[in-house]
Each structure stands twice: as structure tokens, then as C-alpha cells.
Design an enzyme around this catalytic site. Sequence first.
Site: not given
Ligand SMILES: [Zn+2]
Length: 241
Positions: A10, A24, A85, A158
Site C-alpha cells: 500500500h 497498514e 502486509h 500477512e
Molecule cells: Zn495489504
Amino acid sequence: MKTIIIDPGHGGPDSGATGFGLREADVSLLLAELVGDYFGKYPDAVVSFTRNRNTSSSYPGPPEGLYKRIKYANSKNADLFLSLHCNSGGGSGFESYIAKGAPAKTQRIQKAINESVLGYLKGYRIGPHGNAAKNDTQGAHSRIAVLRDTRMSAVLLECLFIDNPRENKLLRDQRFLDGLARVIVKGVAAAFGLKEKVDKPMYRVTVDGEVIYDTAYEEKIVGIVLEATKKQAEVILLKKL
Ligand SMILES: [Zn+2]
């Protein structure tokens, strides 16, 4: 020599998931910087970032942003695309993704990262989110462009759930993130057989009683001390390990 593209998920107008006011995009950028620092211990690794502090504010969001990242990575002839992430959606734990049909080499890298990270997270009583090693047909994502379209091994991590109260707290904790970065790099190093420099002293850095880095090399220390003095820290402690 191994070239690793570190991709902080992002950025710019795309905050990614949010939880309790934490974005995030900010967590992934901070984690990416720490990961980059730890690769500094390995003379046979070079890193490159898809975005940084300076580019994040003007970085175009997905999908253009994603394709720029992919194009950039492919232009570098890299050995690994490492996308960072954190998860959301009401779960807990760690998981990683590789592209469907990814070669054995990529599966090995994913496995090495998972082992290293899950070992670390055990100390925080955090486990995998379901089966921690997934390919991109599993889980919430349909198909992940950065895994599918990069022409190199690509693994997407993640790292905990930003909307889980306990994990959110950890994602704000500099010491936790520093340790997480260290074990991510350890996993990659194990998969590639990278050897650490052993001749350089490491220090633990404490600022006003708070451990900022468990293990810091000289390159990192200068920046930490400068930042601490800017914040008018009273006691900066360097302890040789
Ligand atoms: Zn993400």
C-alpha cells in the site's frame, strides 16, 4: 549476489487496512525499513524498495501502483520479491502467500520464512492463521498481482491482524517489529544460504529506558542517535552484545 525487492504494501492514497487508528501502509513501510537494515548484515544481499518515505505520499494507489511495482521489480532482475502486509477482517496470526503453481524454489523460500517467523511469534503466543503457507487461490485474496506477474520468486507476508486488539498493539511496538524484521531476514537468508558478516560489533540501543533495537549495526546507530537527540532524549545507551 542475491537481489531482494522489498515491497511495503500500500502507500500514498492507499492506507491498506486500518485498525484502532493504525494504518497498514505505515506498518508495512516501517517493517520494510527494518528488514532492509537487517539485510545489511549479509554482504551477498542487495535490497531495493518499491516505495519509501519520500515516495509514499505521491505514490499512485492500486491498481496502477501495483503494476508500477511489478514493472520495477522485473526491471531489476531480482531473486526475490518480498511483499509486506498486515491482515484484517477479524482473525489472528501470520500467513504467507505465493503464486499458484510457484516453483519449488519459491515454496522453499516461503517455508523458510514461515519457520523462522512462526518460531519468533511463538514467544508472543501467536500462531499461524489457519495453514500459514498458502498459495494465492486460498484465503481472502482472489489472485495477487504482485505474486502472479513478477518474474522471480515472490512471497507476500500477512503479518498479524491490524484489527485484532492484541496484535494491533504489537504492530505499534518498535521492539516487536524489529524482532519480526530480523526473523523474516533470517528465513530468507536460510533459503538462499546467505552468510552473515561476523566481524562487526552489534549493539543494543536503549533510549530513555526503552529498548529501541535489540541488535543494531553501526550503520543504523548513527540514525537512531540523531533521531533521539532531535527528540531531546536524555539517556542514549549503547551496549555491545
Ligand atoms: Zn495489504
